[in-house]
Design a protein around this motif. Sequence first.
Motif, PDB file in Angstrom:
ATOM      1  N   VAL A 124      -0.363   0.004  -4.328  1.00  9.97           N
ATOM      2  CA  VAL A 124      -1.814   0.150  -4.416  1.00  9.97           C
ATOM      3  C   VAL A 124      -2.277   1.166  -3.380  1.00  9.97           C
ATOM      4  O   VAL A 124      -1.609   1.416  -2.377  1.00  9.97           O
ATOM      5  N   TYR A 125      -3.440   1.766  -3.656  1.00  9.17           N
ATOM      6  CA  TYR A 125      -4.038   2.686  -2.700  1.00  9.17           C
ATOM      7  C   TYR A 125      -5.517   2.796  -3.012  1.00  9.17           C
ATOM      8  O   TYR A 125      -5.918   2.766  -4.172  1.00  9.17           O
ATOM      9  N   GLY A 126      -6.316   2.951  -1.984  1.00 10.46           N
ATOM     10  CA  GLY A 126      -7.756   3.112  -2.143  1.00 10.46           C
ATOM     11  C   GLY A 126      -8.499   1.959  -1.489  1.00 10.46           C
ATOM     12  O   GLY A 126      -7.904   1.043  -0.938  1.00 10.46           O
ATOM     13  N   GLU A 127      -9.822   2.033  -1.583  1.00 13.15           N
ATOM     14  CA  GLU A 127     -10.630   0.998  -0.941  1.00 13.15           C
ATOM     15  C   GLU A 127     -11.228   0.045  -1.934  1.00 13.15           C
ATOM     16  O   GLU A 127     -11.302   0.251  -3.090  1.00 13.15           O
TER      17      GLU A 127
ATOM     18  N   THR B 132       0.850  -1.181   0.000  1.00 11.99           N
ATOM     19  CA  THR B 132       0.000   0.000   0.000  1.00 11.99           C
ATOM     20  C   THR B 132       0.889   1.235   0.000  1.00 11.99           C
ATOM     21  O   THR B 132       1.870   1.300   0.740  1.00 11.99           O
TER      22      THR B 132
ATOM     23  N   ARG C  76     -12.626   1.243  -5.131  1.00 11.31           N
ATOM     24  CA  ARG C  76     -11.724   0.116  -5.352  1.00 11.31           C
ATOM     25  C   ARG C  76     -10.278   0.572  -5.234  1.00 11.31           C
ATOM     26  O   ARG C  76      -9.986   1.769  -5.301  1.00 11.31           O
ATOM     27  N   LYS C  77      -9.399  -0.405  -5.089  1.00 11.55           N
ATOM     28  CA  LYS C  77      -7.978  -0.100  -5.028  1.00 11.55           C
ATOM     29  C   LYS C  77      -7.477   0.283  -6.415  1.00 11.55           C
ATOM     30  O   LYS C  77      -7.918  -0.258  -7.419  1.00 11.55           O
ATOM     31  N   HIS C  78      -6.565   1.231  -6.430  1.00 10.93           N
ATOM     32  CA  HIS C  78      -5.910   1.644  -7.668  1.00 10.93           C
ATOM     33  C   HIS C  78      -4.449   1.226  -7.604  1.00 10.93           C
ATOM     34  O   HIS C  78      -3.856   1.158  -6.531  1.00 10.93           O
ATOM     35  N   HIS C  79      -3.886   0.962  -8.766  1.00  7.66           N
ATOM     36  CA  HIS C  79      -2.480   0.588  -8.886  1.00  7.66           C
ATOM     37  C   HIS C  79      -1.682   1.805  -9.355  1.00  7.66           C
ATOM     38  O   HIS C  79      -2.084   2.455 -10.320  1.00  7.66           O
TER      39      HIS C  79
END
Length: 161
Positions: free
Chosen positions: A158-161, A15, A114-117
């Motif tokens: 990655v970051y986000g939900e 993350t 959602r998670k972003h790359h």
Amino acid sequence: MTFVLTSPAFKNGDTLPQAQVFNGMGQSGQNLSPALAWHGVPQGTQSFVVTVYDPDAPTGSGWWHWVVANIPANVTSLPEGAGSGKAGLPAQAVQVRTDFGQPGYGGAAPPPGRKHHYVFTVHALDVPALDITPEASPALVGFMVHHHTLGAATLTAVYGE
């Protein structure tokens, strides 16, 4: 030898730390470009380009978070904050406009859902510099990089939900 990109801030698949998250657009990070280092540089390298790209941004074309070109071949690392005006970039380096609308690093700021790359890439080029200005688009730099790349190394967070 394999061309490798690393950061002391995170490992591949981790993350993204708050230090590298945008300060705005619903986020409260520090908006600092991470320290980066690379080794195993392809023979014949004359310069580098570093990019940060989010392929998951809901735009139809992703989101460019950072593009810095014309890094001399003898430079194999950037300190934390180099793209944020908090630490020095090599004198020849050129940061171009990102999808935030201005040159420099713009941290993660994904919309909820959602998670972003975040794909950090260092490109080794066969030319000493690209003929660009800070007003250049990431697409223009990408076109030029495509024609001069000897190799590339990536590191993804990655970051986000």
